[in-house]
Motif scaffolding. Sequence first.
Motif, mmCIF file in Angstrom:
data_model
loop_
_atom_site.group_PDB
_atom_site.id
_atom_site.type_symbol
_atom_site.label_atom_id
_atom_site.label_comp_id
_atom_site.label_asym_id
_atom_site.label_seq_id
_atom_site.Cartn_x
_atom_site.Cartn_y
_atom_site.Cartn_z
ATOM 1 N N ARG A 128 10.455 79.406 -18.240
ATOM 2 C CA ARG A 128 11.189 78.178 -17.941
ATOM 3 C C ARG A 128 10.166 77.075 -17.655
ATOM 4 O O ARG A 128 9.228 77.265 -16.894
ATOM 5 C CB ARG A 128 12.102 78.350 -16.715
ATOM 6 C CG ARG A 128 13.141 79.435 -16.835
ATOM 7 C CD ARG A 128 14.252 79.089 -17.804
ATOM 8 N NE ARG A 128 14.991 77.894 -17.406
ATOM 9 C CZ ARG A 128 16.115 77.476 -18.014
ATOM 10 N NH1 ARG A 128 16.585 78.164 -19.058
ATOM 11 N NH2 ARG A 128 16.740 76.386 -17.615
ATOM 12 N N HIS B 290 11.879 85.576 -18.559
ATOM 13 C CA HIS B 290 11.906 84.509 -19.566
ATOM 14 C C HIS B 290 11.226 83.250 -19.033
ATOM 15 O O HIS B 290 11.364 82.898 -17.853
ATOM 16 C CB HIS B 290 13.343 84.190 -19.973
ATOM 17 C CG HIS B 290 14.075 85.342 -20.577
ATOM 18 N ND1 HIS B 290 13.610 86.036 -21.683
ATOM 19 C CD2 HIS B 290 15.249 85.951 -20.229
ATOM 20 C CE1 HIS B 290 14.450 87.003 -21.997
ATOM 21 N NE2 HIS B 290 15.452 86.986 -21.115
ATOM 22 N N THR C 33 14.299 76.020 -21.359
ATOM 23 C CA THR C 33 13.913 77.282 -21.991
ATOM 24 C C THR C 33 12.815 77.033 -23.006
ATOM 25 O O THR C 33 12.576 75.892 -23.434
ATOM 26 C CB THR C 33 15.108 77.925 -22.708
ATOM 27 O OG1 THR C 33 15.468 77.111 -23.836
ATOM 28 C CG2 THR C 33 16.293 78.092 -21.781
#
Length: 253
Positions: free
Chosen positions: A40, A38, A4
Amino acid sequence: MSHTVGQVAGYAGITVRTLHHYDEIGLLVPSERTHAGHRRYGDGDLDRLQQILFYRELGFPLDEVAILLDDPQADPRAHLRRQHDLLTARIERLQKMAAAVEHAMEARRMGINLTPEERFEVFGDKDPERYAQEAEERWGGTEAYAESQRRAATYTKEDWKRMQAEVADWGARYDALMAAGEDPTGEAAMNMAEEHRQHIGIWFYDCPYEMHQGLGEMYVSDERFKAFYDAMRPGLAEHLRDAINANAARTRP
């Protein structure tokens, strides 16, 4: 395995905001996105981030880092060799500076006056290719240098192109001013000097008149700066220096 944005920030010791910025300017685009959007990061992304941070530590602007990393002729080993060479050179230079400081401290303690040559031998030959390092060594402890570095770190390639275009436009107009026989103490030249001062303030750091005068002297005394300005028009460095002094003088009561 992917990571992350928060994990990568923690690994690298940088902020999530910095990673977002690198993504926005295309310097480090994460190789994956979740369904929710999101970021990665894969192992290849981490390798690239390591290279970016190496070059940033060495003082390279972000646009130059992008060019170096995206060079199709270079391979990862070439980057590591380049960084090793640069780091080794910096270590050697810092060691010489530390020795020079120790020498100065000991001389002061014993009441010995150093010669001008001894004071400045640490700077060695003025190799233009090492100017960025020299700038940090000369002014790295000043607020102006710190502010310049902070601003430069945020500029995109388009920002640098716009700044260079402004410099080129200013140089062409100063060339025309000199071709017209304008005196450096005349209003037109002083206005050009003031524009030059404000350009520094806009792009790099606040530049009071006294500091601007110091820069003007450097434009004449330092052969690299003199060559830069005289390439616009022979004699421009001296003309600009005089215009800077005249512009500063007219602001005084």
